[in-house]
Design a protein around this motif. Structure first.
Motif, PDB file in Angstrom:
ATOM      1  N   ILE A 196       0.851  -1.189   0.000  1.00  0.00           N
ATOM      2  CA  ILE A 196       0.000   0.000   0.000  1.00  0.00           C
ATOM      3  C   ILE A 196       0.886   1.239   0.000  1.00  0.00           C
ATOM      4  O   ILE A 196       1.728   1.421   0.893  1.00  0.00           O
ATOM      5  N   ALA A 197       0.679   2.081  -1.000  1.00  0.00           N
ATOM      6  CA  ALA A 197       1.466   3.307  -1.136  1.00  0.00           C
ATOM      7  C   ALA A 197       0.526   4.505  -1.114  1.00  0.00           C
ATOM      8  O   ALA A 197      -0.697   4.368  -1.192  1.00  0.00           O
ATOM      9  N   ARG A 198       1.109   5.673  -0.986  1.00  0.00           N
ATOM     10  CA  ARG A 198       0.383   6.929  -1.160  1.00  0.00           C
ATOM     11  C   ARG A 198       1.101   7.677  -2.263  1.00  0.00           C
ATOM     12  O   ARG A 198       2.334   7.662  -2.321  1.00  0.00           O
ATOM     13  N   PHE A 199       0.349   8.292  -3.141  1.00  0.00           N
ATOM     14  CA  PHE A 199       0.993   8.873  -4.322  1.00  0.00           C
ATOM     15  C   PHE A 199       0.231  10.080  -4.819  1.00  0.00           C
ATOM     16  O   PHE A 199      -0.910  10.331  -4.433  1.00  0.00           O
ATOM     17  N   THR A 200       0.888  10.810  -5.714  1.00  0.00           N
ATOM     18  CA  THR A 200       0.214  11.905  -6.414  1.00  0.00           C
ATOM     19  C   THR A 200       0.645  11.895  -7.867  1.00  0.00           C
ATOM     20  O   THR A 200       1.774  11.505  -8.201  1.00  0.00           O
ATOM     21  N   GLU A 257      -4.671  15.788  -6.061  1.00  0.00           N
ATOM     22  CA  GLU A 257      -4.871  15.374  -4.667  1.00  0.00           C
ATOM     23  C   GLU A 257      -4.221  13.996  -4.422  1.00  0.00           C
ATOM     24  O   GLU A 257      -4.387  13.076  -5.226  1.00  0.00           O
ATOM     25  N   PRO A 258      -3.460  13.842  -3.323  1.00  0.00           N
ATOM     26  CA  PRO A 258      -2.852  12.527  -3.055  1.00  0.00           C
ATOM     27  C   PRO A 258      -3.898  11.425  -2.871  1.00  0.00           C
ATOM     28  O   PRO A 258      -4.994  11.686  -2.366  1.00  0.00           O
ATOM     29  N   LEU A 259      -3.538  10.231  -3.299  1.00  0.00           N
ATOM     30  CA  LEU A 259      -4.397   9.058  -3.157  1.00  0.00           C
ATOM     31  C   LEU A 259      -3.568   7.917  -2.579  1.00  0.00           C
ATOM     32  O   LEU A 259      -2.347   7.904  -2.703  1.00  0.00           O
ATOM     33  N   TYR A 260      -4.248   6.972  -1.979  1.00  0.00           N
ATOM     34  CA  TYR A 260      -3.611   5.703  -1.635  1.00  0.00           C
ATOM     35  C   TYR A 260      -3.749   4.768  -2.816  1.00  0.00           C
ATOM     36  O   TYR A 260      -4.652   4.929  -3.651  1.00  0.00           O
ATOM     37  N   GLY A 261      -2.862   3.790  -2.892  1.00  0.00           N
ATOM     38  CA  GLY A 261      -2.940   2.840  -3.990  1.00  0.00           C
ATOM     39  C   GLY A 261      -2.269   1.537  -3.637  1.00  0.00           C
ATOM     40  O   GLY A 261      -1.494   1.457  -2.673  1.00  0.00           O
ATOM     41  N   ALA A 271       4.948   9.687   1.568  1.00  0.00           N
ATOM     42  CA  ALA A 271       5.010   8.847   2.779  1.00  0.00           C
ATOM     43  C   ALA A 271       3.753   7.978   2.808  1.00  0.00           C
ATOM     44  O   ALA A 271       2.640   8.490   2.653  1.00  0.00           O
ATOM     45  N   PRO A 272       3.902   6.656   2.992  1.00  0.00           N
ATOM     46  CA  PRO A 272       2.746   5.763   2.882  1.00  0.00           C
ATOM     47  C   PRO A 272       1.799   5.845   4.073  1.00  0.00           C
ATOM     48  O   PRO A 272       0.714   5.283   4.030  1.00  0.00           O
ATOM     49  N   GLY A 315       8.831   4.860   3.831  1.00  0.00           N
ATOM     50  CA  GLY A 315       8.377   4.382   2.529  1.00  0.00           C
ATOM     51  C   GLY A 315       9.217   3.206   2.037  1.00  0.00           C
ATOM     52  O   GLY A 315       9.972   2.636   2.815  1.00  0.00           O
ATOM     53  N   PRO A 316       9.117   2.771   0.779  1.00  0.00           N
ATOM     54  CA  PRO A 316       8.303   3.436  -0.239  1.00  0.00           C
ATOM     55  C   PRO A 316       6.820   3.100  -0.149  1.00  0.00           C
ATOM     56  O   PRO A 316       6.013   3.792  -0.746  1.00  0.00           O
ATOM     57  N   TRP A 317       6.498   2.026   0.565  1.00  0.00           N
ATOM     58  CA  TRP A 317       5.107   1.610   0.736  1.00  0.00           C
ATOM     59  C   TRP A 317       5.027   0.757   1.985  1.00  0.00           C
ATOM     60  O   TRP A 317       6.052   0.447   2.612  1.00  0.00           O
TER      61      TRP A 317
END
Ligand code: ZN
Length: 269
Positions: free
Chosen positions: A3-7, A11-15, A61-62, A177-179
């Protein structure tokens, strides 16, 4: 699951990061990230119809620690010895403020107050639920997953202040991170997972979680015997021997087998 957080600039999203990664979690060209609705810590994993190549997004940052990052000092015997410290008889706790957290690729800012800025590569435990007084045998129930942390420390200030707050609390002193890897078996860590730190490509730290003085269930029991932990709180489990100084412009990579690699560069504040 990773599970990561990204942009992508929005708007940032989790993925969820899918596809192959090698033993140190380096993704290949085809690795993708599938966006999630909301923060899986609170709403579970709800996939959106939105997929990107990992190379097309910027990872963040995850986890955003809701209340605190709890550091554990001197949890590897050889590291305690290299700094001239006795072995602790119980886990030594300190705080890093949640404002010290930055993500993969973010700069670590070199403060003017220090002349001795150190890296500390560490396994980080992400807490999944509100908990207190957790017995060691139930510790895995409160773990959301694992990520990689760099417990950046102004060593000279740590020595002169005695208290760790300033030395470990500057903005950008807690890259994560990275996830978050949610599927690792904690026993895996008891058996020993390699924790390595490279500085500008040179291997500086090469430890194993088998050498933790206090294992993860013991740490969770100890911390929660003192304070309530909230979802998204992070425990940094300590650093192996080989800590050392970083200079402006240096690139520091912390790798943990089964999770991946956390890379940051040092920049002038
Ligand atoms: Zn540390």
């Amino acid at each position: 699951m990773r599970i990561a957080r990204f942009t992508t600039g929005e708007e940032p999203l989790y993925g969820v990061v899918t596809g192959d990664v090698d033993q140190f979690g380096e993704p290949d060209e085809d690795t993708t990230i599938v966006a999630l609705a909301g923060d899986p810590l609170y709403v579970g994993v709800k996939l959106l119809q939105q997929e990107h190549r990992l190379s097309d997004v910027r990872l963040l940052a995850p986890v955003l620690p809701r209340s605190k990052v709890v550091g554990i000092g001197r949890n590897y015997a050889a590291h305690a010895a290299e700094l001239g410290n006795d072995l602790p008889t119980e886990p030594l706790m300190f705080f890093k403020p949640n404002t010290s957290v930055v993500g993969p690729g973010d700069p670590i800012f070199y403060p003017w107050q220090t002349q001795d800025l150190h890296f500390e590569g560490e396994l980080a435990v992400v807490i999944g639920r509100i908990c207190r007084d957790v017995p060691p045998e139930q510790a895995t129930d409160v773990i959301h997953g694992y990520t990689i942390g760099n417990d950046v420390t102004a060593r000279d200030l740590q020595r002169s202040d005695v208290q760790f707050t300033r030395a470990k609390g500057f903005d950008s002193f807690c890259p994560l991170g990275p996830w978050i890897e949610t599927d690792l078996d904690p026993q895996h860590f008891a058996d020993g997972v390699r924790v390595q730190t490279h500085l500008n490509g040179d291997l500086k730290q090469d430890g194993s979680t088998a050498d933790l003085i206090f294992d993860i269930p013991t740490l969770i029991a100890h911390v929660t015997s003192v304070m309530t932990l909230l979802p998204g709180d992070v425990i940094l489990t300590g650093t192996p021997e080989g800590v050392g100084p970083m200079q402006v412009g240096d690139e520091v990579e912390v790798s943990i087998a089964g999770i991946g690699t956390l890379t940051n560069k040092v920049a002038q504040r």
